[in-house]
Design a protein around this motif. Structure first.
Motif, PDB file in Angstrom:
ATOM      1  N   MET A 178      22.492  47.396  56.827  1.00  0.00           N
ATOM      2  CA  MET A 178      22.640  47.629  55.384  1.00  0.00           C
ATOM      3  C   MET A 178      23.903  46.930  54.887  1.00  0.00           C
ATOM      4  N   SER A 179      23.786  46.168  53.814  1.00  0.00           N
ATOM      5  CA  SER A 179      24.938  45.504  53.223  1.00  0.00           C
ATOM      6  C   SER A 179      25.748  46.494  52.402  1.00  0.00           C
ATOM      7  N   LEU A 180      27.055  46.370  52.464  1.00  0.00           N
ATOM      8  CA  LEU A 180      27.920  47.218  51.660  1.00  0.00           C
ATOM      9  C   LEU A 180      28.133  46.650  50.266  1.00  0.00           C
ATOM     10  N   HIS A 181      27.911  45.342  50.106  1.00  0.00           N
ATOM     11  CA  HIS A 181      28.052  44.737  48.789  1.00  0.00           C
ATOM     12  C   HIS A 181      26.730  44.820  48.030  1.00  0.00           C
ATOM     13  N   VAL A 182      26.776  44.516  46.743  1.00  0.00           N
ATOM     14  CA  VAL A 182      25.565  44.502  45.920  1.00  0.00           C
ATOM     15  C   VAL A 182      25.262  43.074  45.494  1.00  0.00           C
ATOM     16  N   ILE A 183      23.994  42.832  45.152  1.00  0.00           N
ATOM     17  CA  ILE A 183      23.620  41.554  44.554  1.00  0.00           C
ATOM     18  C   ILE A 183      24.179  41.528  43.138  1.00  0.00           C
ATOM     19  N   THR A 184      24.894  40.457  42.798  1.00  0.00           N
ATOM     20  CA  THR A 184      25.515  40.375  41.468  1.00  0.00           C
ATOM     21  C   THR A 184      24.756  39.414  40.568  1.00  0.00           C
ATOM     22  N   PRO A 185      24.767  39.680  39.252  1.00  0.00           N
ATOM     23  CA  PRO A 185      24.040  38.790  38.336  1.00  0.00           C
ATOM     24  C   PRO A 185      24.756  37.465  38.117  1.00  0.00           C
ATOM     25  N   THR A 186      23.991  36.474  37.746  1.00  0.00           N
ATOM     26  CA  THR A 186      24.508  35.200  37.272  1.00  0.00           C
ATOM     27  C   THR A 186      24.014  35.019  35.847  1.00  0.00           C
ATOM     28  N   ILE A 187      24.939  34.851  34.913  1.00  0.00           N
ATOM     29  CA  ILE A 187      24.563  34.745  33.501  1.00  0.00           C
ATOM     30  C   ILE A 187      25.043  33.426  32.914  1.00  0.00           C
ATOM     31  N   ARG A 188      24.317  32.924  31.937  1.00  0.00           N
ATOM     32  CA  ARG A 188      24.772  31.737  31.208  1.00  0.00           C
ATOM     33  C   ARG A 188      25.718  32.182  30.109  1.00  0.00           C
ATOM     34  N   SER A 189      26.827  31.488  29.969  1.00  0.00           N
ATOM     35  CA  SER A 189      27.800  31.801  28.926  1.00  0.00           C
ATOM     36  C   SER A 189      27.697  30.782  27.801  1.00  0.00           C
ATOM     37  N   THR A 190      27.164  31.213  26.673  1.00  0.00           N
ATOM     38  CA  THR A 190      27.054  30.314  25.523  1.00  0.00           C
ATOM     39  C   THR A 190      28.443  29.909  25.023  1.00  0.00           C
ATOM     40  N   ALA A 191      29.337  30.881  24.908  1.00  0.00           N
ATOM     41  CA  ALA A 191      30.671  30.601  24.376  1.00  0.00           C
ATOM     42  C   ALA A 191      31.426  29.611  25.252  1.00  0.00           C
ATOM     43  N   LEU A 192      31.413  29.817  26.560  1.00  0.00           N
ATOM     44  CA  LEU A 192      32.148  28.931  27.452  1.00  0.00           C
ATOM     45  C   LEU A 192      31.443  27.583  27.611  1.00  0.00           C
ATOM     46  N   HIS A 241      30.990  42.803  55.596  1.00  0.00           N
ATOM     47  CA  HIS A 241      30.307  42.185  56.733  1.00  0.00           C
ATOM     48  C   HIS A 241      31.160  42.291  57.994  1.00  0.00           C
ATOM     49  N   ALA A 242      32.454  42.001  57.864  1.00  0.00           N
ATOM     50  CA  ALA A 242      33.348  42.061  59.020  1.00  0.00           C
ATOM     51  C   ALA A 242      33.525  43.488  59.522  1.00  0.00           C
ATOM     52  N   CYS A 243      33.719  44.427  58.614  1.00  0.00           N
ATOM     53  CA  CYS A 243      33.900  45.827  59.021  1.00  0.00           C
ATOM     54  C   CYS A 243      32.662  46.370  59.724  1.00  0.00           C
ATOM     55  N   HIS A 283      38.958  34.482  58.602  1.00  0.00           N
ATOM     56  CA  HIS A 283      38.117  34.870  59.732  1.00  0.00           C
ATOM     57  C   HIS A 283      36.680  34.428  59.451  1.00  0.00           C
ATOM     58  N   PRO A 284      35.978  33.896  60.458  1.00  0.00           N
ATOM     59  CA  PRO A 284      34.597  33.439  60.231  1.00  0.00           C
ATOM     60  C   PRO A 284      33.658  34.515  59.707  1.00  0.00           C
ATOM     61  N   LEU A 285      33.848  35.771  60.107  1.00  0.00           N
ATOM     62  CA  LEU A 285      32.985  36.837  59.593  1.00  0.00           C
ATOM     63  C   LEU A 285      33.144  36.988  58.083  1.00  0.00           C
ATOM     64  N   LEU A 286      34.366  36.811  57.602  1.00  0.00           N
ATOM     65  CA  LEU A 286      34.598  36.891  56.158  1.00  0.00           C
ATOM     66  C   LEU A 286      33.863  35.775  55.435  1.00  0.00           C
ATOM     67  N   TRP A 287      33.995  34.565  55.940  1.00  0.00           N
ATOM     68  CA  TRP A 287      33.368  33.418  55.271  1.00  0.00           C
ATOM     69  C   TRP A 287      31.846  33.562  55.293  1.00  0.00           C
ATOM     70  N   GLU A 288      31.329  34.060  56.415  1.00  0.00           N
ATOM     71  CA  GLU A 288      29.884  34.267  56.521  1.00  0.00           C
ATOM     72  C   GLU A 288      29.406  35.270  55.484  1.00  0.00           C
ATOM     73  N   ASN A 344      43.155  43.385  46.348  1.00  0.00           N
ATOM     74  CA  ASN A 344      41.698  43.359  46.320  1.00  0.00           C
ATOM     75  C   ASN A 344      41.058  43.503  47.700  1.00  0.00           C
ATOM     76  N   ALA A 345      41.575  42.788  48.696  1.00  0.00           N
ATOM     77  CA  ALA A 345      41.008  42.906  50.043  1.00  0.00           C
ATOM     78  C   ALA A 345      41.230  44.301  50.596  1.00  0.00           C
ATOM     79  N   GLY A 346      42.411  44.853  50.338  1.00  0.00           N
ATOM     80  CA  GLY A 346      42.694  46.202  50.819  1.00  0.00           C
ATOM     81  C   GLY A 346      41.761  47.236  50.219  1.00  0.00           C
ATOM     82  N   TYR A 347      41.457  47.089  48.947  1.00  0.00           N
ATOM     83  CA  TYR A 347      40.522  47.997  48.297  1.00  0.00           C
ATOM     84  C   TYR A 347      39.145  47.873  48.929  1.00  0.00           C
ATOM     85  N   ALA A 348      38.743  46.649  49.236  1.00  0.00           N
ATOM     86  CA  ALA A 348      37.443  46.438  49.879  1.00  0.00           C
ATOM     87  C   ALA A 348      37.407  47.050  51.280  1.00  0.00           C
TER      88      ALA A 348
END
Length: 314
Positions: free
Chosen positions: A1-15, A43-45, A132-137, A63-67
């Motif tokens: 089971m992944s601990l992260h979630v799938i995140t959306p990708t949105i188009r930004s009209t303004a940017l 993934h690493a944990c 660490h390779p696990l992080l990059w993976e 940020n990493a510490g919170y994760a």
């Protein structure tokens, strides 16, 4: 089971209108911990826990510490996070809210990291914040998702601290057959360890880091981030702190999303995409997130630049 979630990708009209590009935002700021860090850290944990780790120790600017704290709570593993004195009170409180022990040590991430290493014992696993390779993976999974969410972009814009995000983006591009996609690597003037490494052809250690983008404050980037510049088309862009802060404000104005200057640097970097990639017609910005900022802080950071117009790149 992944601990992260799938995140959306949105188009930004303004940017898109501002940059003269088709701009998409990969919203890693909506991860449970507020940043992309959970992908690699989770993934690493999970992998190290399966191998017998009974305690996680990490060093982090926030940020990493919170994760790690979040992952430890989900896995039922105690966590100790060593942070430097520059870490915000908000970030420390969030790490503690997940049940982790927070130790404050030193004026930089390197100082905190050395102390974290001294706390390890036989039952502990060290969770590096970026090298660490696990992080990059794990981080590469955001490109796996991106490949199902939009057409192949011409450029990925991402911020660089220690290089973990860039290494994950690079690994993801390679494993998805997107090796022709460019990467614009964003840093601030006081944290430009990746620009220094590219100029030297190898990681070099800055004598110090400074500025408001504290999440980018690694004095030396990982070797893999430098190596990827020999496999992919990577360009470096260094901005002022004021430009990074304005990037945060632009994202807040356009999409009601509050992020750290470390992330704002990538939004500000859109103005430089066509300069570094003249043929680019589309770009994806990794909205890497960040929890160490409040709306009040953003307003305070913006005051010195008021009336001066949009800050430019260095």
């Amino acid at each position: 089971m992944s601990l992260h979630v799938i995140t959306p990708t949105i188009r930004s009209t303004a940017l898109s209108q501002r940059a003269g590009l088709d701009v998409f935002l990969k919203l890693e700021n909506v991860q449970p911990c507020g940043s992309f860090k959970l992908r690699g850290v989770g993934h690493a944990c999970s992998a190290l826990h399966a191998k017998g780790a009974r305690r996680f120790v990490s060093s982090s600017g926030g940020n990493a510490g919170y994760a790690v704290a979040y992952a430890g709570r989900q896995l039922g593993v105690p966590v100790t996070v060593v942070v430097p004195e520059t870490t915000s009170e908000k970030a420390k409180a969030l790490i503690q809210s997940e049940g982790a022990q927070v130790v404050v040590h030193g004026g930089s991430w390197q100082d905190a990291n050395a102390h974290a290493q001294a706390l390890l014992d036989a039952a502990s696993a060290f969770i590096h914040p970026f090298d660490h390779p696990l992080l990059w993976e794990g981080h590469a999974s955001m490109i796996d998702e991106l490949a199902t969410q939009c057409a192949k972009p011409d450029v990925i814009v991402c911020s660089v601290g220690g290089g973990g995000l860039l290494a994950g983006v690079g690994e993801g591009l390679l494993r998805n057959g997107w090796g022709d996609v460019g990467i614009l690597a964003m840093e601030t003037e006081g944290t430009a360890s990746y620009a220094a490494a590219l100029a030297q052809g190898a990681p070099v250690e800055l004598p110090a880091v400074s500025g408001v983008a504290t999440s980018l404050g690694a004095r030396r980037v990982c070797e893999r981030a430098v190596g990827l510049a020999r496999e992919l088309e990577v360009r470096s862009l260094v901005l002022s702190d004021a430009a990074a802060v304005e990037g945060c404000a632009d994202l807040l104005d356009a999409h009601r999303l509050l992020t750290e200057p470390a992330c704002g640097a990538s939004i500000a970097g859109l103005d430089g995409v066509r300069r570094h990639f003249p043929d680019a017609r589309s770009a994806v910005v990794i909205v890497c997130g960040g929890v160490g900022v409040t709306a009040e802080q953003l307003q305070t950071w913006r005051k010195p630049a008021s009336g001066q117009g949009r800050p430019g790149a260095a």
